[in-house]
Design an enzyme around this catalytic site. Structure first.
Site, PDB file in Angstrom:
ATOM      1  CG  ASP A  93      -2.166   0.824   1.066  1.00  0.00           C
ATOM      2  OD1 ASP A  93      -2.259   1.559   0.057  1.00  0.00           O
ATOM      3  OD2 ASP A  93      -3.048   0.741   1.943  1.00  0.00           O
ATOM      4  N   GLY A 108      -5.515   9.685   2.144  1.00  0.00           N
ATOM      5  CA  GLY A 108      -5.714  10.698   1.117  1.00  0.00           C
ATOM      6  C   GLY A 108      -6.659  10.248   0.022  1.00  0.00           C
ATOM      7  CD  GLU A 115      -5.781   2.811   2.121  1.00  0.00           C
ATOM      8  OE1 GLU A 115      -5.432   2.960   0.939  1.00  0.00           O
ATOM      9  OE2 GLU A 115      -5.677   3.714   2.977  1.00  0.00           O
TER      10      GLU A 115
END
Length: 238
Positions: A93, A108, A115
């Site tokens: 990631d 962002g 995540e």
């Protein structure tokens, strides 16, 4: 002209970091996590290339957003879920800001909650960035995204302001409030440099209505940085 050149250079560095990470950490028969955002998209592309060339076989991927799911599906990457495969071998990631201890600000792209769920389910979290994302202290260069329920969101904004943040509601390209894949709002909180991120994370985690935040602390195992001198691999300080 220089801004266009800078953008091309940044994209090249992101691709270099993503390519290096996939080649170094992904192996056949793994369950892998795929992050969200421009840097992570290069990793998805590299995974698809490696499958097509026969270097990676029987790999199943857990996407962290609908955006990544659509990209991976379009490239023919086999997908799975945490319900089917609750333990992820390695996740690749990106990040918005990386401190020297490999703590992160993420979110962002608006996928911070998913995540973090995938990161916490992963044996290894590999973060890929260009050198511009390195920072002496979290909050120096990037506001902290905080995901909140739409219900009562103004009370969460006041709470965040009481902690010292300047708060802005994230908006989409139409100027409407941005909604996450869960249908929540994102409040971008400018705290300035954050002296005690663990303490702030605890305060945010105990607040009803705050469903996620972009402080990723103690999760990164590996950092892959692409800069003018090539690709550098760092591991979390012990």
């Amino acid at each position: 002209m220089s801004s266009h050149s800078d953008a091309n250079d940044t994209a090249r560095l992101k691709r270099e970091a993503a390519t290096w990470a996939v080649d170094a950490f992904f192996r056949s028969s793994m369950v892998v996590g795929l992050g969200t955002g421009s840097t992570a998209a290069f990793a998805v592309q590299r995974l698809a290339e490696s499958r097509a060339q026969g270097r990676l076989v029987d790999v199943r991927a857990v996407p962290t957003s609908r955006e990544t799911e659509a990209l991976a599906r379009g490239l023919g990457v086999p997908l799975t879920t945490l319900d089917e495969d609750p333990v992820v071998d390695v996740t690749v990631d990106g990040a918005d800001e990386v401190a020297p201890d490999l703590s992160l600000i993420k979110g962002g792209g608006g996928a911070l909650l998913r995540e973090k769920i995938v990161a916490q389910a992963s044996r290894r979290l590999v973060i890929i960035v260009d050198a511009g994302k390195l920072s002496p202290r979290l909050g120096t260069r990037w506001p902290l995204p905080v995901e909140v329920l739409p219900f009562g969101w103004r009370s969460q904004s006041l709470f965040l302001e009481s902690l010292g943040a300047s708060v802005a509601v994230r908006r989409d390209e139409r100027g409407e409030p941005f909604l996450t894949d869960q249908g929540n709002l994102v409040l971008d909180c400018d705290f300035g440099p954050i002296d005690h991120p663990e303490e702030l994370a605890a305060r945010l985690g105990s607040r009803a209505g705050v469903v996620g935040h972009g402080l990723f602390l103690g999760l990164t195992t590996d950092l892959v940085v692409a800069g003018s001198n090539g690709v550098e691999h760092r591991t979390r300080p012990t």
